[in-house]
Scaffold this motif. Structure first.
Motif, mmCIF file in Angstrom:
data_model
loop_
_atom_site.group_PDB
_atom_site.id
_atom_site.type_symbol
_atom_site.label_atom_id
_atom_site.label_comp_id
_atom_site.label_asym_id
_atom_site.label_seq_id
_atom_site.Cartn_x
_atom_site.Cartn_y
_atom_site.Cartn_z
ATOM 1 N N ALA A 25 7.087 119.764 -29.940
ATOM 2 C CA ALA A 25 8.416 119.459 -30.472
ATOM 3 C C ALA A 25 9.468 120.387 -29.886
ATOM 4 O O ALA A 25 10.570 119.955 -29.537
ATOM 5 N N ARG A 26 9.129 121.662 -29.750
ATOM 6 C CA ARG A 26 10.088 122.616 -29.176
ATOM 7 C C ARG A 26 10.366 122.323 -27.710
ATOM 8 O O ARG A 26 11.503 122.400 -27.252
ATOM 9 N N ILE A 27 9.324 121.966 -26.979
ATOM 10 C CA ILE A 27 9.497 121.633 -25.558
ATOM 11 C C ILE A 27 10.344 120.371 -25.421
ATOM 12 O O ILE A 27 11.268 120.320 -24.596
ATOM 13 N N ALA A 28 10.057 119.355 -26.242
ATOM 14 C CA ALA A 28 10.826 118.111 -26.185
ATOM 15 C C ALA A 28 12.295 118.370 -26.508
ATOM 16 O O ALA A 28 13.190 117.834 -25.845
ATOM 17 N N ARG A 29 12.556 119.215 -27.495
ATOM 18 C CA ARG A 29 13.940 119.538 -27.858
ATOM 19 C C ARG A 29 14.643 120.280 -26.717
ATOM 20 O O ARG A 29 15.795 119.996 -26.391
ATOM 21 N N ALA A 30 13.943 121.222 -26.106
ATOM 22 C CA ALA A 30 14.528 121.968 -24.983
ATOM 23 C C ALA A 30 14.846 121.038 -23.828
ATOM 24 O O ALA A 30 15.903 121.172 -23.188
ATOM 25 N N ILE A 31 13.977 120.081 -23.564
ATOM 26 C CA ILE A 31 14.228 119.122 -22.484
ATOM 27 C C ILE A 31 15.448 118.266 -22.816
ATOM 28 O O ILE A 31 16.309 118.042 -21.960
ATOM 29 N N ARG A 32 15.544 117.783 -24.072
ATOM 30 C CA ARG A 32 16.710 116.967 -24.464
ATOM 31 C C ARG A 32 18.000 117.758 -24.311
ATOM 32 O O ARG A 32 19.017 117.236 -23.848
ATOM 33 N N ILE A 33 17.981 119.017 -24.697
ATOM 34 C CA ILE A 33 19.179 119.855 -24.578
ATOM 35 C C ILE A 33 19.558 120.019 -23.112
ATOM 36 O O ILE A 33 20.736 119.886 -22.748
ATOM 37 N N GLY A 36 20.926 116.722 -21.748
ATOM 38 C CA GLY A 36 22.263 116.501 -22.303
ATOM 39 C C GLY A 36 23.312 117.371 -21.628
ATOM 40 O O GLY A 36 24.403 116.896 -21.299
ATOM 41 N N ASN A 37 22.988 118.632 -21.419
ATOM 42 C CA ASN A 37 23.931 119.532 -20.738
ATOM 43 C C ASN A 37 24.201 119.076 -19.309
ATOM 44 O O ASN A 37 25.338 119.115 -18.838
ATOM 45 N N TYR A 38 23.149 118.624 -18.626
ATOM 46 C CA TYR A 38 23.310 118.170 -17.240
ATOM 47 C C TYR A 38 24.187 116.921 -17.180
ATOM 48 O O TYR A 38 25.099 116.834 -16.349
ATOM 49 N N VAL A 39 23.938 115.965 -18.066
ATOM 50 C CA VAL A 39 24.738 114.730 -18.078
ATOM 51 C C VAL A 39 26.190 115.046 -18.413
ATOM 52 O O VAL A 39 27.114 114.521 -17.795
#
Length: 72
Positions: A25-33, A36-39
């Motif tokens: 869950a922490r890895i998935a959240r870090a990837i989403r963040i 999102g920052n890149y987009v």
């Protein structure tokens, strides 16, 4: 002989342990963040671009018409 107790023994590292599900869950959240920052960074210039006149005109006309219910 020590009496048995239902209380868990105190483990100073128990609050630091991470289960596999929690780690995923922490890895998935870090990837989403990160995504999102890149987009946001990639499209930030688009937000500063002016709206083309034809699209602005269309938006004004649609705004004047308002939302009308569909007829069946």
């Amino acid at each position: 002989m020590r009496p048995s107790s239902n209380l868990r023994e105190s483990n100073p590292f128990s609050e630091w342990t991470i289960s596999a599900d929690d780690a995923d869950a922490r890895i998935a959240r870090a990837i989403r963040i990160c995504v999102g920052n890149y987009v946001r960074e990639m499209y930030s210039a688009v937000l500063n671009d002016p709206i083309p006149p034809r699209i602005a005109s269309l938006l004004r006309r649609l705004d004047r018409q308002g939302v009308q219910p569909e007829r069946k």
